[in-house]
Design a protein around this motif. Structure first.
Motif, PDB file in Angstrom:
ATOM      1  N   VAL A   6       2.849   1.353  -3.733  1.00 53.01           N
ATOM      2  CA  VAL A   6       3.695   0.407  -2.986  1.00 53.01           C
ATOM      3  C   VAL A   6       5.119   0.425  -3.522  1.00 53.01           C
ATOM      4  CG1 VAL A   6       4.006  -2.008  -2.321  1.00 53.01           C
ATOM      5  CG2 VAL A   6       1.705  -1.073  -2.499  1.00 53.01           C
ATOM      6  N   LEU A  90       1.384  -1.165   6.729  1.00 50.55           N
ATOM      7  CA  LEU A  90       1.168  -1.064   5.281  1.00 50.55           C
ATOM      8  C   LEU A  90      -0.139  -1.760   4.880  1.00 50.55           C
ATOM      9  CD1 LEU A  90       2.604   0.039   2.747  1.00 50.55           C
ATOM     10  CD2 LEU A  90       3.666  -2.191   2.476  1.00 50.55           C
ATOM     11  N   LEU A 100       0.342  -5.373  -2.951  1.00 53.35           N
ATOM     12  CA  LEU A 100       1.558  -5.382  -2.132  1.00 53.35           C
ATOM     13  C   LEU A 100       2.632  -6.257  -2.781  1.00 53.35           C
ATOM     14  CD1 LEU A 100       0.167  -5.665   1.525  1.00 53.35           C
ATOM     15  CD2 LEU A 100       1.055  -3.642   0.388  1.00 53.35           C
ATOM     16  N   LYS A 104       5.967  -4.580  -4.415  1.00 53.70           N
ATOM     17  CA  LYS A 104       7.280  -4.965  -3.879  1.00 53.70           C
ATOM     18  C   LYS A 104       8.163  -5.540  -4.986  1.00 53.70           C
ATOM     19  CE  LYS A 104       7.154  -4.116   0.539  1.00 53.70           C
ATOM     20  NZ  LYS A 104       8.178  -3.299   1.196  1.00 53.70           N
TER      21      LYS A 104
END
Lengths: 264, 329
Positions: A6, A90, A100, A104
């Motif tokens: 990710v 995603l 995730l 991020k």
């Protein structure tokens, strides 16, 4: 492993969108700008005062900007995916919601860190080169806390994007940032108002309980704006580091808890 | 051993189910979006989830792939529990979400590589991109410049990464032109031939009819029926007679296995037959009461099937009697 997937994916997107270049430019402008403003304000003073004024100016110009940009960049991580309708793409991959969020955050904090590192390096090197009396430890501490507060605000931004609907994310993120910015000042009124030493210390401590408050307490000049003489351990740099760490970790926990409940 | 599900179903035995949905329900506050949905899909089967807008199709699919958590009930994909192991579910599932974008700044190859890294498989992007019909010159272009059809193809390629056991397509027909639909039907057929179970949702009945082996019908969040569209498809059997048969003859017909509805209309007995063997039995049974002049069969269109399931809001006791148990072996 999947956090890396990710983060790598997000970093690639940021690079492609020239986001990193933009952040580096902003970072250099505010740090070097702070340095130059400090030079103007401190001209004619003794070398130690010049260093003091330069660092104060860098903190005053770069500090809020770094916090603001980091919050917005962090918030844009998941909110941007939602707006572009790519979040469902995603999320359709075998990646957990926690991965995730962490991926991020790593990516967003990474680009902010890269940009801020460059800005602090250039400006603080200039400070050190211009005035040999500068304490290396102070400059390292200044840089370290600046990076830490940038990461913390990026995490705050990510957390906001998991709590608030996509159309309100940016406004709320900016609102949260502004609140953390003015909170130390609000507590400052308490410090000025109450006579009791204990209440004064309490207000001083409460004022440091935001990332910007804690950052200011460490890097601003003692007795100057938003920084108090560390008359107690609770106003020391160790506690301030813990405050910033708590915001980072707390924001990630909020994001991890809230994101699974968020509509994709 | 088989597993038993209570649902509105014609008697169908599904072997080797890749997907099993068992009593899945989803509440949003006081609103029941999906209520006690159960069905299963076997390897190589194409299953259409039909229903009007707001029937609960997307909610059902979202629950399967972990986009939302069911309030009760659950299911499994290739043995992975959809609630406890949703990440594992998505590792064996290709998903084409509804109303989903592409990364404008990434190339087609990079999209496929992202999915491959997430699934921890070899990417072979060229093979997949070629398979979905993206021309070679587009593979290294940023997807931001793709047409709607190209973007849809790219999403399909992403869904096919890792040779999934199950392919979930949410409203894949919406916004697609007739040529695109024909192509999609061909692609789905090819995918199913490789043993992939395919589930997709749609409210476009005539188009679904061309693609699906079976359809499940959702209405107001309730699963009201499953129909087979290929092979032993439910048919209407019309037996013309000289006179109106006695009610005892109609009762005997109703009692036959594989006969669901029996009625008299326009000089003939109309029967809904779900088992091929029931046709001969029906002719024989009616022939023992009256002379059968003509025998005709007619496959019910999906529109008719859909209307039959969704027309009446309230189901009477007779309908409840048609609730069957399905054994999955």
């Amino acid at each position: 492993m999947s956090v890396r997937v990710v983060a790598g994916h997000d970093l690639r997107r940021i690079r492609r969108s020239r986001g990193l270049v933009g952040l580096v430019v902003v970072s250099l402008v505010v740090f070097v700008g702070g340095y130059l403003i400090g030079g103007l304000l401190g001209s004619g003073q003794d070398p130690a005062s010049v260093v003091r004024v330069r660092l104060l100016a860098i903190w005053l110009v770069a500090g809020p900007t770094v916090g603001f940009v980091a919050t917005v960049v962090g918030a844009a991580g998941l909110a941007g995916e939602r707006e572009a309708r790519t979040l469902r793409l995603l999320a359709s991959l075998p990646l957990s919601r926690a991965q995730l969020v962490y991926g991020k955050t790593v990516a967003r904090a990474g680009v902010i860190t890269a940009a801020v590192t460059l800005g602090t390096f250039v400006s603080l090197t200039a400070v050190a080169a211009g005035t040999p009396v500068t304490s290396t430890g102070r400059l390292v501490g200044f840089a370290g806390f600046t990076l830490a507060v940038a990461v913390s605000y990026a995490a705050v931004g990510v957390a906001v994007s998991t709590v608030v609907s996509a159309d309100r994310v940016r406004a709320v993120a900016v609102g949260v940032f502004v609140a953390t910015l003015v909170w130390p000042r609000i507590m400052g009124f308490g410090v000025e108002t109450f006579g009791s030493e204990r209440i004064e210390l309490l207000c001083q401590f409460l004022g440091t309980l935001t990332p910007f408050g804690a950052y200011s307490q460490v890097v601003s000049d003692s007795g100057a704006v938003l920084a108090y003489e560390p008359t107690s351990a609770v106003l020391g740099s160790g506690v301030m580091a813990l405050v910033i760490l708590a915001w980072t970790v707390g924001s990630l926990l909020v994001a991890r808890h809230q994101f699974p409940k968020t509509a994709l | 051993m088989g597993k038993v599900y209570n649902c509105w179903l014609i008697p169908v035995t599904v072997s080797n189910p890749v997907l099993v949905v068992d009593g899945l329900s989803k509440q949003y506050g006081p609103v029941t979006a999906v209520d006690q949905v159960s069905f299963s899909v076997s390897a190589g089967e194409v299953f259409g989830l039909l229903g009007p807008n707001g029937a609960g199709k997307s909610t059902t699919l979202d629950a399967l792939i972990g986009f939302t958590e069911p309030t009760s009930g659950g299911g499994a994909v290739a043995g992975h529990d959809i609630v406890e192991s949703s990440t594992a579910v998505r590792s064996v599932t290709g998903v084409l979400p509804e109303d989903c974008g592409v990364y404008e700044e990434l190339t087609a190859v990079e999209h496929v590589e992202l999915a491959a890294r997430a699934k921890e498989v070899d990417s072979a992007p060229e093979r997949l991109l070629g398979r979905v019909g993206l021309t070679e010159e587009s593979w290294s272009r940023p997807a931001g410049g793709f047409s709607k059809g190209m973007a849809q193809r790219l999403r399909r390629a992403v869904a096919l990464v890792g040779d999934p056991a199950l392919l979930v397509l949410d409203e894949p027909l919406s916004g697609v032109d007739p040529d695109g639909i024909a192509e999609l039907a061909r692609v789905i057929e090819q995918i199913a031939e490789t043993g992939v179970a395919v589930v997709f949702s749609s409210h476009d009945l005539p188009r679904v009819e061309r693609v699906c082996d079976r359809v499940g019908i959702l209405n107001d969040g309730e699963f009201v029926g499953v129909e087979r569209l290929t092979g032993d498809r439910t048919t209407e059997l019309i037996l013309s007679t000289d006179t109106h048969p006695r009610s005892s003859a109609l009762s005997e017909l109703r009692a036959l296995d594989g006969v669901e509805q029996v009625g008299w209309q326009d000089g003939g007995v109309h029967l809904t037959v779900t088992e091929p063997t029931a046709k001969a039995e029906a002719v024989q049974t009616l022939g023992s009461h009256t002379r059968v002049r003509d025998i005709r069969t007619r496959e019910r269109s999906l529109d008719e099937i859909f209307a039959a399931y969704t027309a009446s809001e309230e189901r009477d006791d007779t309908d409840v009697a048609t609730r069957r148990e399905v054994t999955v072996s």
